[in-house]
Write an enzyme that holds these catalytic residues in place. Sequence first.
Site, short mmCIF file in Angstrom:
data_model
loop_
_atom_site.label_atom_id
_atom_site.label_comp_id
_atom_site.label_asym_id
_atom_site.label_seq_id
_atom_site.Cartn_x
_atom_site.Cartn_y
_atom_site.Cartn_z
N GLY A 31 0.80 -1.22 0.00
CA GLY A 31 0.00 0.00 0.00
C GLY A 31 0.83 1.26 0.00
O GLY A 31 2.02 1.25 -0.30
N HIS A 37 3.73 1.65 -8.27
CA HIS A 37 2.67 0.65 -8.12
C HIS A 37 1.67 0.75 -9.29
O HIS A 37 1.21 -0.26 -9.81
CB HIS A 37 1.91 0.87 -6.82
CG HIS A 37 2.72 0.70 -5.57
ND1 HIS A 37 2.92 1.71 -4.67
CD2 HIS A 37 3.37 -0.38 -5.05
CE1 HIS A 37 3.66 1.28 -3.65
NE2 HIS A 37 3.95 0.00 -3.86
N GLN A 153 13.83 -9.56 -4.79
CA GLN A 153 12.51 -10.15 -4.50
C GLN A 153 11.92 -10.80 -5.76
O GLN A 153 11.40 -11.92 -5.72
CB GLN A 153 11.57 -9.06 -3.99
CG GLN A 153 10.12 -9.49 -3.86
CD GLN A 153 9.27 -8.40 -3.23
OE1 GLN A 153 9.18 -8.33 -2.02
NE2 GLN A 153 8.66 -7.55 -4.04
N MET A 184 10.96 5.69 -7.07
CA MET A 184 9.81 5.88 -6.19
C MET A 184 9.74 4.76 -5.17
O MET A 184 9.99 3.60 -5.48
CB MET A 184 8.53 5.92 -7.00
CG MET A 184 8.44 7.17 -7.81
SD MET A 184 6.77 7.51 -8.30
CE MET A 184 7.05 9.03 -9.21
N ARG A 187 8.81 4.42 1.15
CA ARG A 187 9.70 4.83 2.25
C ARG A 187 10.34 6.21 2.02
O ARG A 187 10.95 6.74 2.94
CB ARG A 187 10.79 3.78 2.48
CG ARG A 187 10.27 2.49 3.10
CD ARG A 187 11.40 1.58 3.54
NE ARG A 187 10.94 0.51 4.40
CZ ARG A 187 10.69 -0.74 4.00
NH1 ARG A 187 10.85 -1.07 2.73
NH2 ARG A 187 10.25 -1.65 4.85
P1 AMP Z 1 5.80 -2.51 -1.96
O1 AMP Z 1 4.45 -1.90 -1.74
O2 AMP Z 1 6.92 -1.56 -1.69
O3 AMP Z 1 5.95 -3.85 -1.29
O4 AMP Z 1 5.90 -2.79 -3.52
C1 AMP Z 1 4.94 -3.57 -4.18
C2 AMP Z 1 5.41 -3.84 -5.59
O5 AMP Z 1 5.62 -2.61 -6.26
C3 AMP Z 1 6.75 -4.60 -5.62
O6 AMP Z 1 6.70 -5.57 -6.65
C4 AMP Z 1 7.74 -3.50 -5.92
O7 AMP Z 1 8.91 -3.96 -6.58
C5 AMP Z 1 6.93 -2.60 -6.83
N1 AMP Z 1 7.48 -1.24 -6.80
C6 AMP Z 1 7.74 -0.47 -5.74
N2 AMP Z 1 8.31 0.70 -6.12
C7 AMP Z 1 8.41 0.64 -7.47
C8 AMP Z 1 8.93 1.55 -8.46
N3 AMP Z 1 9.45 2.72 -8.14
N4 AMP Z 1 8.85 1.17 -9.76
C9 AMP Z 1 8.33 -0.05 -10.10
N5 AMP Z 1 7.83 -0.93 -9.21
C10 AMP Z 1 7.87 -0.59 -7.91
#
Ligand code: AMP
Length: 284
Positions: A31, A37, A153, A184, A187
Site C-alpha cells: 500500500g 505501483h 525479490q 519511487m 519509504r
Molecule cells: P511494496 O508496496 O513496496 O511492497 O511494492 C509492491 C510492488 O511494487 C513490488 O513488486 C515492488 O517492486 C513494486 N514497486 C515499488 N516501487 C516501485 C517503483 N518505483 N517502480 C516499479 N515498481 C515498484
Amino acid sequence: MDIIRSVSEMRQWASSVRVAGQSISFVPTMGFLHQGHLSLLKEGRKRGDLLVLSIFVNPTQFGQGEDFAEYPRDLQQDCEIAQQAGVDIIFAPEAKDMYPNGYATCVAVEGITETLCGRSRPGHFRGVCTVVSKLFNIIQPQTAIFGHKDFQQLAVIKRLTLDMNMPVDIFGMPIFRETDGLAMSSRNVYLSADQRRQALVLSQSLTQAKELVKAGETDCANIIFRLKKYIGQQPDARIDYVQICHQLTLEDQSQVDKDSVLLLAVYFGKTRLIDNDFLAANHD
Ligand code: AMP
C-alpha cells in the site's frame, strides 16, 4: 471496485471467477501507492480479465527494530488510486486473519536469498515467500506483476514459483522514478529534505557505472570501489551494499557481462533505500 477484508471471502470470490472461466492478474503491495505501483497495475489490467490488488503490510517480512509500526498507510487514498487504475478487487486482510493463532508454517527459498538484502535483513525473504505463497493460494491468479525496484525479490519469487510448480506467470516491470532520478518508494516519505537530496547519489551511481562500462571498464571491483567512494561523500549515507551480480543467480561477478546488474542499498539516517540497474546496454 470492491474491498475484501476476509481471507474466506477472497477465496470464494476467486473460486467463482475460476468457475466462470475468467483469469485473474494480481499485484501484491504493502500500500501507500505511488506511480511505481500504478505502472504494475496498468500492466496487470492488460494481462487478465480481472485485476486484484493486495494491500498488506506483512509483519513477517520485517525484522526486529525495522519500520513495521511506522510504515506509511493510507487505505482511503490507495482506494482512489486503485479505482482509477481499473482494479476490480482490493484484498486488504487483517494480520490475524493471515496469521491466526497456531500458525506454524513458512516458505523459504535457499541460495539467492542469502546475499544482498537477505544478508542484511535475515528472515525477510522467508516472510516475503510465505506471504506471497499464501496470497497466491488465496487469490489463485494466472499472472502476478512485481517491480524491478525489488530486484532480488523478483528473482526469489521467480525461483519460488518455478521450484514449487506454482501455476502463476511472473512479470517484472521497470523501476519508476521521480523526474530527478530517485526511484519511487513508499519509504521516501521518511527522508528529510536534505536526505532526499543526498539520496540522488543512488541513481547517479547507476548512471556513472553504466558510463564506465560504456567506456570499456569491465572490472567489477574497480566499479564498486569508485561508487563506494562517490556515495561515501554524502554525509548521511551509510552503505549497506554495492554489488554487481548475475541477474538470475544473483551471484557476485568479477567481470561485467550482458547479465550484470548493479544493486545498491544505502541508509540515509534510519531510512534504507535500494536501487538497481542493468549495466550493459545489451542485457537480456
Ligand atoms: P511494496 O508496496 O513496496 O511492497 O511494492 C509492491 C510492488 O511494487 C513490488 O513488486 C515492488 O517492486 C513494486 N514497486 C515499488 N516501487 C516501485 C517503483 N518505483 N517502480 C516499479 N515498481 C515498484
